[in-house]
Design a protein around this motif. Structure first.
Motif, PDB file in Angstrom:
ATOM      1  N   GLY A  94       0.787  -1.228   0.000  1.00  0.00           N
ATOM      2  CA  GLY A  94       0.000   0.000   0.000  1.00  0.00           C
ATOM      3  C   GLY A  94       0.820   1.280   0.000  1.00  0.00           C
ATOM      4  N   ASN A  95       2.156   1.167   0.194  1.00  0.00           N
ATOM      5  CA  ASN A  95       2.990   2.371   0.232  1.00  0.00           C
ATOM      6  C   ASN A  95       3.778   2.517  -1.059  1.00  0.00           C
ATOM      7  OD1 ASN A  95       2.342   3.118   2.935  1.00  0.00           O
ATOM      8  ND2 ASN A  95       3.560   1.332   3.588  1.00  0.00           N
ATOM      9  N   PRO A  96       3.878   3.746  -1.604  1.00  0.00           N
ATOM     10  CA  PRO A  96       4.647   3.935  -2.843  1.00  0.00           C
ATOM     11  C   PRO A  96       6.102   3.510  -2.654  1.00  0.00           C
ATOM     12  CG  PRO A  96       3.454   5.921  -2.243  1.00  0.00           C
ATOM     13  CD  PRO A  96       3.351   5.010  -1.064  1.00  0.00           C
ATOM     14  N   LEU A  97       6.545   2.667  -3.621  1.00  0.00           N
ATOM     15  CA  LEU A  97       7.940   2.176  -3.569  1.00  0.00           C
ATOM     16  C   LEU A  97       8.850   3.109  -4.364  1.00  0.00           C
ATOM     17  CD1 LEU A  97       9.382  -0.416  -2.513  1.00  0.00           C
ATOM     18  CD2 LEU A  97       8.999  -1.420  -4.760  1.00  0.00           C
ATOM     19  N   GLY A  98       8.332   3.636  -5.453  1.00  0.00           N
ATOM     20  CA  GLY A  98       9.105   4.556  -6.276  1.00  0.00           C
ATOM     21  C   GLY A  98       8.469   4.703  -7.658  1.00  0.00           C
ATOM     22  N   PHE A  99       9.142   5.471  -8.500  1.00  0.00           N
ATOM     23  CA  PHE A  99       8.599   5.812  -9.811  1.00  0.00           C
ATOM     24  C   PHE A  99       9.520   5.319 -10.928  1.00  0.00           C
ATOM     25  CE2 PHE A  99       7.180   8.813  -6.668  1.00  0.00           C
ATOM     26  CZ  PHE A  99       5.831   8.936  -6.908  1.00  0.00           C
ATOM     27  N   PHE A 100       8.898   4.998 -12.042  1.00  0.00           N
ATOM     28  CA  PHE A 100       9.663   4.558 -13.217  1.00  0.00           C
ATOM     29  C   PHE A 100       9.065   5.264 -14.432  1.00  0.00           C
ATOM     30  CE2 PHE A 100      10.056   0.867 -16.421  1.00  0.00           C
ATOM     31  CZ  PHE A 100      11.201   1.417 -16.961  1.00  0.00           C
ATOM     32  N   HIS A 101       9.952   5.991 -15.104  1.00  0.00           N
ATOM     33  CA  HIS A 101       9.454   6.679 -16.302  1.00  0.00           C
ATOM     34  C   HIS A 101      10.517   6.644 -17.392  1.00  0.00           C
ATOM     35  CE1 HIS A 101      12.008   9.923 -14.882  1.00  0.00           C
ATOM     36  NE2 HIS A 101      11.399   9.833 -13.690  1.00  0.00           N
ATOM     37  N   ASP A 102      10.167   7.191 -18.577  1.00  0.00           N
ATOM     38  CA  ASP A 102      11.093   7.152 -19.713  1.00  0.00           C
ATOM     39  C   ASP A 102      12.447   7.707 -19.302  1.00  0.00           C
ATOM     40  OD1 ASP A 102       9.072   6.154 -21.226  1.00  0.00           O
ATOM     41  OD2 ASP A 102       8.559   8.052 -22.213  1.00  0.00           O
ATOM     42  N   GLY A 103      13.491   6.985 -19.601  1.00  0.00           N
ATOM     43  CA  GLY A 103      14.850   7.459 -19.372  1.00  0.00           C
ATOM     44  C   GLY A 103      15.431   7.040 -18.035  1.00  0.00           C
TER      45      GLY A 103
END
Lengths: 321, 249
Positions: A154-163
């Motif tokens: 339920g807790n944000p682990l992190g973000f993944f985006h282009d690059g």
């Protein structure tokens, strides 16, 4: 279609038609590659996830959202590479953690698919993720861009985006995509890393055999198509020749009378059948035979007119074919 | 040459006209054989040979018996050549096959005539009776082959009746009808020994009598038929070849 953020590109837009699947997989495997490779075709997208050279996941998704995994996905990929005639391959390097997140994502379950962001209550959705202590991934995307937010319990682990090659802490890119017109979201429930199977698909599937069988099948399809086309062509040519023969008989009959048809039949059989009509030397011999016989039956003036008409008919038929 | 003109003046004018017509018909048919298809060669050479066979009356050396006999043999070869030609034409109408070449036809004809000449040379001088027998054989062959040719011409006409030349075969039918009357009446007179040759033979060489005087009407009729049908034959052959020549032009 399933669009993952691009990560650190190693190769982009390689023409699939020039590649052989066993060679590609061998290269990524022996190089200890970690990340994912995407194969984009007109009808489908295939994603292969590698972890330290092991092919841990293979997913195919077609235009209608229908999915295939593992061995089926590899077979389908081989078939697409051999038969599609187009398509591109991209290879993106990722960190091991991110790779495992992607792996878990691909093995997971789709909860919401292609929801218009502006039509849903995002706060309520995020509240549900938190309250249910979900392991999952929220994918925000447009036609060209994609970003992911991974959740653990339920807790944000992190973000993944282009690059990005690893899970990042900045949410700015995700917010940016969420603000684009037509942005949509998918929500996936992922399996925990402990639960997902760590099988190397390259060890359980004989890629070379799959590839060879696919190539052989494709070749037999091509051969069959060629044979059918040849048969069609032969049939069409036979039909054209039969029509031409009838035209010739009508012309000779018009000048010589009813015996004209018999004269044409006899000359055709002596010159190897009606194919002689479109062969220069054969037609010359045919004409000479018809003329010789016609000399016994009709006037020189009519013979000349008949010869001219026959020659022009054959010339037109030759130019049309 | 003087002998030739003397013969011309001695000849019956009717017979002279007949020979002249056969001469024209022979010339036309020979010319036709040169410029046309191979199948026509036998037919036209045959009709040309009729002229040679009829020309004994104006032959300055016609009093030589072997030469007179040769004239009649040429007449027999003529109808055989013509029949051979029409048979080939009929075969062509059924199978569309054309074989052989003109030179072989010319050489074969010469060969047959030469062989006939040799046959006469190696044998004794033919008596008037023998010459009459040869003439009777010639007439018999002509009569029966004329009937056969009329049937052949009819079949050929039916096979090609929608072609340019078909009416030419009707003309040939007419030709053979006249020749049938001509040769048939002559044969009739010979069979009953009412012909002039027999009268000459019994007057000079035998003690046999004749019933010539008992049937003057039928003999007269047959002689008239022979004269006019012979003349019409020559005219119709010349006319037919001219007509066919125009059809094929």
């Amino acid at each position: 279609m399933f669009l993952l953020p691009k990560g650190n590109p190693l190769f982009e837009n390689l023409a699939v038609t020039k590649l052989k699947l066993p060679d590609v997989l061998l290269k990524l495997s022996t190089g200890g590659f970690t990340g994912y490779s995407s194969f984009v075709f007109q009808t489908s997208t295939v994603i292969l996830v590698f972890e330290a050279g092991k092919l841990v996941s293979a997913l195919l998704e077609d235009r209608n959202g229908k999915r295939q995994n593992g061995f089926e996905a590899l077979s389908a990929l081989a078939e697409l590479m051999v038969s599609s005639g187009s398509g591109t391959m991209n290879v993106y390097k990722l960190s091991k953690d991110l790779t495992m997140c992607i792996h878990a994502l691909l093995e997971g379950e789709t909860l919401y698919k292609a929801q218009e962001l502006k039509l849903i209550d995002i706060n309520s959705l995020l509240g549900k993720v938190k309250n249910d202590r979900m392991n999952g991934c929220l994918r925000i995307y447009t036609e060209e861009h994609s970003a992911m937010i991974f959740y653990k319990e339920g807790n944000p682990l992190g973000f993944f985006h282009d690059g990005s090659g690893d899970i990042e802490s900045s949410s700015s890119e995700s917010q940016k995509i969420a603000g684009l017109p037509g942005a949509k979201i998918d929500l996936f429930a992922t399996q925990s890393v402990e639960e997902i199977m760590g099988i190397n698909l390259l060890e359980v599937a004989n890629i070379q055999k799959i590839w060879d069988a696919t190539v052989a099948l494709h070749q037999s399809e091509i051969d069959r198509t060629n044979k059918e086309r040849q048969e069609r062509d032969i049939k069409a040519a036979t039909l054209r020749l039969a029509e031409l023969e009838e035209q010739v008989k009508v012309i000779v009959g018009e000048y010589v009378g009813k015996v004209g048809r018999g004269i044409v039949d006899k000359e055709l059989s002596e010159n190897g059948g009606n194919s002689c009509l479109i062969d220069e030397a054969g037609f010359a011999k045919f004409l000479s035979g018809v003329e010789r016989a016609a000399k016994l039956l009709i006037s020189g003036t009519n013979i000349k007119a008949m010869m001219e008409k026959l020659t022009s008919t054959i010339t037109i038929a030759k130019s049309d074919s | 040459m003087e002998k030739f003109f003397e013969l011309l003046t001695q000849m019956n004018p009717f017979d002279l006209v007949q020979v002249i017509f056969w001469g024209m018909a022979g010339a036309i048919s020979f010319y036709f054989s040169i410029g046309n298809a191979r199948v026509w060669t036998s037919i036209s050479i045959g009709f040309f040979l009729i002229f040679l066979s009829q020309a004994y009356g104006i032959n300055p050396w016609g009093h030589y018996q072997k030469l007179t006999a040769f004239h009649y043999i040429v007449g027999t070869v003529a109808i055989m050549m013509i029949t051979h030609g029409f048979l080939e034409y009929y075969v062509f109408c059924r199978t569309f096959e054309i074989s052989g070449n003109k030179l072989i036809v010319y050489l074969s004809t010469l060969g047959i005539l030469a062989a006939s000449g040799a046959f006469l040379l190696i044998n004794p001088n033919p008596s008037p009776n023998t010459i009459r027998n040869i003439r009777m054989v010639e007439n018999a062959i002509w009569v029966f082959l004329c009937v056969m040719n009329i049937e052949l011409v009819r079949k050929i006409y039916l096979a090609i009746k929608d072609s340019d030349i078909s009416k030419g075969f009707i003309a040939f039918g007419l030709v053979f009808f006249f020749i049938f009357l001509w040769k048939g009446s002559e044969l009739y007179l010979q069979i009953f020994q009412w012909d002039q040759d027999w009268q000459d033979i019994i007057a000079l060489m035998t003690d046999e009598s004749t019933d010539f005087d008992q049937y003057p009407a039928r003999i007269q009729f047959s002689q008239e038929v022979r004269r006019y049908a012979g003349l019409l034959s020559g005219i119709s052959v010349g006319g037919t070849f001219t007509y066919i020549y125009r059809l094929l032009k």
